[in-house]
Design a protein around this motif. Structure first.
Motif, mmCIF file in Angstrom:
data_model
loop_
_atom_site.group_PDB
_atom_site.id
_atom_site.type_symbol
_atom_site.label_atom_id
_atom_site.label_comp_id
_atom_site.label_asym_id
_atom_site.label_seq_id
_atom_site.Cartn_x
_atom_site.Cartn_y
_atom_site.Cartn_z
ATOM 1 N N VAL A 59 0.855 -1.200 0.000
ATOM 2 C CA VAL A 59 0.000 0.000 0.000
ATOM 3 C C VAL A 59 0.888 1.246 0.000
ATOM 4 N N ASP A 60 0.586 2.196 -0.897
ATOM 5 C CA ASP A 60 1.325 3.459 -0.864
ATOM 6 C C ASP A 60 0.386 4.665 -0.902
ATOM 7 N N LYS A 61 -0.903 4.353 -0.778
ATOM 8 C CA LYS A 61 -1.903 5.410 -0.809
ATOM 9 C C LYS A 61 -2.854 5.174 0.371
ATOM 10 N N VAL A 62 -3.038 6.178 1.209
ATOM 11 C CA VAL A 62 -3.865 6.017 2.415
ATOM 12 C C VAL A 62 -4.839 7.193 2.499
ATOM 13 N N ARG A 63 -6.084 6.886 2.846
ATOM 14 C CA ARG A 63 -7.068 7.951 3.037
ATOM 15 C C ARG A 63 -7.794 7.753 4.358
ATOM 16 N N LEU A 64 -7.900 8.819 5.136
ATOM 17 C CA LEU A 64 -8.694 8.777 6.369
ATOM 18 C C LEU A 64 -10.091 9.279 6.059
ATOM 19 N N THR A 65 -11.087 8.530 6.528
ATOM 20 C CA THR A 65 -12.454 8.905 6.267
ATOM 21 C C THR A 65 -13.289 8.499 7.478
ATOM 22 N N MET A 81 0.916 10.296 13.543
ATOM 23 C CA MET A 81 1.496 8.950 13.719
ATOM 24 C C MET A 81 1.661 8.260 12.362
ATOM 25 N N LEU A 82 0.645 8.387 11.509
ATOM 26 C CA LEU A 82 0.707 7.681 10.225
ATOM 27 C C LEU A 82 1.729 8.322 9.275
ATOM 28 N N THR A 83 1.987 9.620 9.477
ATOM 29 C CA THR A 83 3.005 10.298 8.661
ATOM 30 C C THR A 83 4.376 9.652 8.851
ATOM 31 N N GLU A 84 4.558 9.084 10.033
ATOM 32 C CA GLU A 84 5.857 8.483 10.356
ATOM 33 C C GLU A 84 6.142 7.224 9.532
ATOM 34 N N ILE A 85 5.094 6.633 8.955
ATOM 35 C CA ILE A 85 5.289 5.384 8.211
ATOM 36 C C ILE A 85 5.918 5.697 6.858
ATOM 37 N N GLU A 86 7.079 5.123 6.625
ATOM 38 C CA GLU A 86 7.748 5.375 5.352
ATOM 39 C C GLU A 86 7.095 4.584 4.236
ATOM 40 N N GLY A 87 6.933 5.217 3.086
ATOM 41 C CA GLY A 87 6.399 4.482 1.941
ATOM 42 C C GLY A 87 5.018 4.928 1.513
ATOM 43 N N ILE A 88 4.401 5.857 2.272
ATOM 44 C CA ILE A 88 3.090 6.362 1.845
ATOM 45 C C ILE A 88 3.327 7.567 0.926
ATOM 46 N N LYS A 89 2.969 7.383 -0.360
ATOM 47 C CA LYS A 89 3.223 8.463 -1.325
ATOM 48 C C LYS A 89 2.069 9.457 -1.371
ATOM 49 N N ASP A 90 0.883 8.951 -1.066
ATOM 50 C CA ASP A 90 -0.300 9.814 -1.157
ATOM 51 C C ASP A 90 -1.131 9.603 0.108
ATOM 52 N N TYR A 91 -1.274 10.677 0.879
ATOM 53 C CA TYR A 91 -1.874 10.565 2.207
ATOM 54 C C TYR A 91 -2.972 11.619 2.300
ATOM 55 N N ALA A 92 -4.224 11.183 2.306
ATOM 56 C CA ALA A 92 -5.336 12.121 2.134
ATOM 57 C C ALA A 92 -6.428 11.904 3.173
#
Ligand code: SAM
Ligand code: SF4
Length: 266
Positions: A59-65, A81-92
């Motif tokens: 997974v490299d794309k994460v969305r909070l809803t 906290m989730l920003t700390e995870i390396e490898g997320i290219k798109d965080y929305a």
């Protein structure tokens, strides 16, 4: 990780709460919902652990809803906290925007990349009617605050009855154009009846290219929005729940009797 239909699953949508500060007619019943007991709601640490493992699986794309993600207590702490995870290219995040004026700056500071704001009508009366009581000016203030905080590629989710030619949709489109927001039209769906549509201006609802899995706030992973199958990270463990969910992702959606948009996050 690929599923059995050769689709690369790289998008995790996380519903952080089933609570909401609006009651949109197409999403929630007027008298509210049967709430998930507090002890069933995943802690931030659990959400972090699921996300970290999902990223290890591709997974490299994460969305909070949600529900409404901004009503979850201390949401900024989770975002950070989730920003700390390396490898997320798109965080929305997808939000109704009511609390965005309060949180936009902190969301940006905590490392969120992008925001989608739901807005179906600019007319205060019609907005109040659709959302059963919402104040459209709070959403507009939220959008301004997101601009000022430095968010780029802000998207507006606009739910339509049938067509983007409807008056409200046209007005929202003009507003979006004027402010440089992107617009996605989502035709009203009904999970129980199995009516679902591809999102205009987005990838949602297109089964052939579906790259999504969803984590509900009670820890169940849903491989498909329009199917009731789900796998609990608490019962199966995170790794197995993720693997089994991806392995059992249906080829296409059908309908769901148990889920609603507010519980699974749309
Ligand atoms: N509360 C946030 C919001 O409204 O943006 C996030 C959760 S909401 C369930 C996510 C998206 O699902 C929103 O854009 C909302 O308009 C959409 N949605 C909810 N119910 C829907 C329905 N029956 N048909 C189509 N879209 C729906
Ligand atoms: Fe709440 Fe979003 Fe559902 Fe409206 S669409 S009731 S804002 S969860």
């Amino acid at each position: 990780m690929k599923d059995n239909f050769n689709r690369k699953i790289n998008y995790l949508r996380i519903s952080v709460t089933d609570l909401c500060n609006l009651r949109c007619k197409y999403c929630m019943p007027e008298d509210g919902i049967k709430l998930i007991p507090h002890s069933d709601i995943l802690s931030f640490e659990e959400i972090y652990n699921v996300t970290k493992k999902a990223v290890e699986f591709g997974v490299d794309k994460v969305r909070l809803t949600g529900g409404e993600p901004l009503v979850r207590k201390n949401i900024i702490t989770l975002v950070a906290m989730l920003t700390e995870i390396e490898g997320i290219k798109d965080y929305a995040m997808t939000t109704n925007g009511i609390l965005l004026a309060k949180f936009a700056e902190e969301l940006k500071g905590a490392g969120l990349h992008r925001i989608n704001v739901s807005l179906d009508s600019l007319d205060p009366e019609r907005f109040r009617d659709i959302t059963r009581g919402g104040d459209v000016n709070m959403v507009l203030d939220g959008l301004k605050a997101a601009d000022s905080a430095g968010f780029k590629e802000i998207k507006i989710n606009c739910v339509i009855k049938e067509s983007s030619d409807e008056l409200d949709a046209q007005e929202v489109a003009k507003f979006a154009d004027k402010h440089g927001y992107l617009i996605r039209y989502i035709r009203r769906m009904n999970m129980e009846e199995g009516t679902f549509w591809a999102v205009q201006g987005g990838d949602g609802g297109n089964c052939e290219i579906c790259n999504r899995i969803r984590l509900a706030s009670d820890g169940k992973i849903y491989p498909c929005l329009f199917n009731d199958i789900c796998y609990s990270v608490r019962e199966l463990g995170i790794e197995d729940a993720l693997k089994i969910a991806i392995g059992n992702k249906p080829e296409s959606g059908h309908k769901s009797n148990n889920n609603e948009f507010y519980s699974i996050g749309g």
